[in-house]
Design an enzyme around this catalytic site. Structure first.
Site, PDB file in Angstrom:
ATOM      1  N   GLU A  48      -0.922  -5.509  14.909  1.00 33.77           N
ATOM      2  CA  GLU A  48       0.388  -5.307  14.276  1.00 33.77           C
ATOM      3  C   GLU A  48       0.804  -3.852  14.476  1.00 33.77           C
ATOM      4  O   GLU A  48      -0.025  -2.960  14.382  1.00 33.77           O
ATOM      5  CB  GLU A  48       0.206  -5.603  12.778  1.00 33.77           C
ATOM      6  CG  GLU A  48       1.357  -5.243  11.907  1.00 33.77           C
ATOM      7  CD  GLU A  48       1.048  -5.470  10.429  1.00 33.77           C
ATOM      8  OE1 GLU A  48       0.858  -6.622  10.017  1.00 33.77           O
ATOM      9  OE2 GLU A  48       1.020  -4.474   9.690  1.00 33.77           O
ATOM     10  N   THR A  76       6.184  -4.973  12.154  1.00 34.43           N
ATOM     11  CA  THR A  76       6.514  -5.025  10.726  1.00 34.43           C
ATOM     12  C   THR A  76       7.984  -4.683  10.477  1.00 34.43           C
ATOM     13  O   THR A  76       8.672  -4.142  11.344  1.00 34.43           O
ATOM     14  CB  THR A  76       5.654  -4.029   9.916  1.00 34.43           C
ATOM     15  OG1 THR A  76       5.964  -2.713  10.353  1.00 34.43           O
ATOM     16  CG2 THR A  76       4.175  -4.293  10.087  1.00 34.43           C
ATOM     17  N   HIS A  98       8.460  -9.436  11.621  1.00 33.10           N
ATOM     18  CA  HIS A  98       8.260  -9.769  10.214  1.00 33.10           C
ATOM     19  C   HIS A  98       9.635  -9.860   9.558  1.00 33.10           C
ATOM     20  O   HIS A  98      10.436  -8.938   9.652  1.00 33.10           O
ATOM     21  CB  HIS A  98       7.397  -8.704   9.540  1.00 33.10           C
ATOM     22  CG  HIS A  98       5.966  -8.775   9.984  1.00 33.10           C
ATOM     23  ND1 HIS A  98       4.941  -8.099   9.363  1.00 33.10           N
ATOM     24  CD2 HIS A  98       5.390  -9.468  11.003  1.00 33.10           C
ATOM     25  CE1 HIS A  98       3.801  -8.376   9.966  1.00 33.10           C
ATOM     26  NE2 HIS A  98       4.044  -9.201  10.981  1.00 33.10           N
ATOM     27  N   GLY A 142       8.029  -9.362   1.015  1.00 32.56           N
ATOM     28  CA  GLY A 142       8.224  -7.905   0.996  1.00 32.56           C
ATOM     29  C   GLY A 142       7.751  -7.369  -0.334  1.00 32.56           C
ATOM     30  O   GLY A 142       7.656  -8.098  -1.328  1.00 32.56           O
ATOM     31  N   TYR A 152      -4.019 -14.098   0.779  1.00 24.91           N
ATOM     32  CA  TYR A 152      -4.729 -12.990   0.127  1.00 24.91           C
ATOM     33  C   TYR A 152      -6.126 -13.411  -0.328  1.00 24.91           C
ATOM     34  O   TYR A 152      -6.278 -14.009  -1.412  1.00 24.91           O
ATOM     35  CB  TYR A 152      -3.906 -12.497  -1.078  1.00 24.91           C
ATOM     36  CG  TYR A 152      -2.521 -12.058  -0.662  1.00 24.91           C
ATOM     37  CD1 TYR A 152      -2.252 -10.733  -0.363  1.00 24.91           C
ATOM     38  CD2 TYR A 152      -1.483 -12.990  -0.513  1.00 24.91           C
ATOM     39  CE1 TYR A 152      -0.986 -10.334   0.062  1.00 24.91           C
ATOM     40  CE2 TYR A 152      -0.221 -12.603  -0.092  1.00 24.91           C
ATOM     41  CZ  TYR A 152       0.012 -11.282   0.189  1.00 24.91           C
ATOM     42  OH  TYR A 152       1.257 -10.895   0.616  1.00 24.91           O
ATOM     43  N   GLN A 171      -4.282 -10.707   4.225  1.00 30.22           N
ATOM     44  CA  GLN A 171      -4.332  -9.303   3.848  1.00 30.22           C
ATOM     45  C   GLN A 171      -5.682  -8.745   4.306  1.00 30.22           C
ATOM     46  O   GLN A 171      -6.640  -9.508   4.480  1.00 30.22           O
ATOM     47  CB  GLN A 171      -4.202  -9.212   2.308  1.00 30.22           C
ATOM     48  CG  GLN A 171      -4.149  -7.819   1.742  1.00 30.22           C
ATOM     49  CD  GLN A 171      -3.017  -7.004   2.352  1.00 30.22           C
ATOM     50  OE1 GLN A 171      -3.187  -6.466   3.444  1.00 30.22           O
ATOM     51  NE2 GLN A 171      -1.893  -6.924   1.674  1.00 30.22           N
ATOM     52  N   LYS A 184      -1.747   4.102  15.138  1.00 36.24           N
ATOM     53  CA  LYS A 184      -2.688   4.762  16.066  1.00 36.24           C
ATOM     54  C   LYS A 184      -3.646   3.706  16.607  1.00 36.24           C
ATOM     55  O   LYS A 184      -4.118   2.857  15.876  1.00 36.24           O
ATOM     56  CB  LYS A 184      -3.503   5.834  15.340  1.00 36.24           C
ATOM     57  CG  LYS A 184      -2.692   7.044  14.904  1.00 36.24           C
ATOM     58  CD  LYS A 184      -2.748   8.145  15.961  1.00 36.24           C
ATOM     59  CE  LYS A 184      -1.953   9.368  15.581  1.00 36.24           C
ATOM     60  NZ  LYS A 184      -0.505   9.173  15.676  1.00 36.24           N
TER      61      LYS A 184
END
Ligand code: FAD
Length: 317
Positions: A19, A50, A94, A125, A179, A210, A305
């Site tokens: 992502e 995102t 997203h 969100g 989650y 997540q 990164k």
């Protein structure tokens, strides 16, 4: 191609994906490419992009502060189109409930359809920085399951105000969030799983989790989801710890636990280079075990990164 088709085509082999976050407004997209380039050798079939919530900024106008609502990292769909074109890879925007009316969402989906984007990730969100709790945008959706339904309706030609009979219907493959340690607002893991089931029943095709740092939590989550009748692929989301501040920040923001072994290893680090190395080693160990268990995809949160993701991918794929 749809995420579910990529998974089927891989015939049980674990895929690599990641992502990315759009650059801050005004910055060049080259920096983003610079972080994607090193990861392309691992053949990601898709890359997620995102969408950031809007936030308030204060502009000094001759000593008076003017409060304005703005999105600091716009450009999700444009970036999806540019990456798709540049690297010939599927991209997944997203799509958020927060900050968008249903009409705006419809226009965004129409754009995605024109651009040949086959997958979208449907999310509620987070609350805006200034809000304690998430507040639905006027004319927008309150929960992700409603957004999933809007996308699924569009797939059937049902637009917000009319049914359009056409042989050019969208056919989005829809991802949603899950989650393993429950969503921070959910009263229990079981009730959160029921909400996840609602999203799948509304038309979600796959789940991305997540981040978690203890694989057992993921395995238990997948079992519990199966028991609840959730039978779509559940893709684990992996985040390598990169700075010491994550030790406090991640549990605070995402309400997740870090295993004591990981905390101890991070406590021993005297600088962020050492922290980054611990993060790489932990995520590599997690990834190898998950791959061994046959997960469909290992999905990495790159946070801008890519050197650490590259080191992990090199060791795992
Ligand atoms: P929902 O599924 O709507 O759930 C939100 C909460 O409400 C949960 O506690 C749930 O149990 C509860 N709930 C759900 N439906 C109902 C209902 N009908 N009635 C009562 N309660 C209900 N955020 C961004 O801003 N941008 C991103 O790009 C982004 N990408 C993400 C990618 C992944 C893989 C993940 C896991 C998260 C991402 N997030 C992103 C964060 C996400 O937006 C937040 O976690 C958000 O708080 C919840 O989103 P959701 O889609 O899971 O919400």
């Amino acid at each position: 191609m749809k995420v579910t088709e990529h998974i089927a085509k891989a015939k049980g082999n674990t895929l690599f994906s990641f992502e990315i976050i759009p650059p801050v407004k005004g910055r060049s997209i080259q920096e983003l490419y610079g972080n994607i380039d090193p990861l392309m050798e691992f053949n990601p079939p898709f890359i997620d992009v995102t969408t950031s919530r809007e936030e308030y900024v204060y502009i000094d106008r001759d000593g008076l502060l003017d409060k304005k609502l703005t999105r600091m990292r716009p450009g999700t769909v444009g970036i999806c189109a540019s990456i798709k074109h540049k690297y010939d890879v599927d991209t997944i925007p997203h799509v958020l409930c927060g900050g968008f009316t249903k009409e705006e969402t419809e226009y965004l989906l129409v754009d995605c359809h024109y651009l040949g984007i086959d997958n979208v990730m449907a999310l509620r969100g987070d609350a805006m920085r200034e809000e304690q709790y998430f507040e639905a945008t006027k004319g927008g959706h309150k929960y992700a399951n409603e957004l999933v339904k809007q996308i699924q309706d569009l797939n059937c030609g049902k637009y917000l105000h009319e049914v359009i009979e056409t042989d050019n219907c969208a056919d989005f493959c829809i991802g949603v969030a899950g989650y393993p340690e429950k969503h921070l607002e959910a009263p229990s893991l079981k009730s959160d799983l029921k909400r996840l089931k609602q999203k799948v029943d509304a038309g979600a095709d796959y789940v991305v989790t997540q981040m978690f740092f203890d694989n057992q939590k993921y395995f238990e989550f997948v079992d519990a989801a199966k028991d609840m009748g959730i039978d779509v692929p559940i893709i684990p989301g992996i985040k390598p710890i990169a700075v010491k501040r994550h030790l406090q920040l991640l549990p605070q923001v995402f309400r997740i636990d870090l295993p004591q072994d990981l905390i101890d290893a991070l406590d021993d680090c005297t600088n962020n280079k050492a922290v980054r190395q611990v993060g790489i080693e932990w995520a590599t160990k997690q990834s190898k075990e998950l791959k061994e268990a046959g997960v469909p995809v290992l999905h990495y949160y790159s946070m801008g990164k890519s050197d650490n993701i590259k080191a992990i991918a090199k060791a795992v794929f």
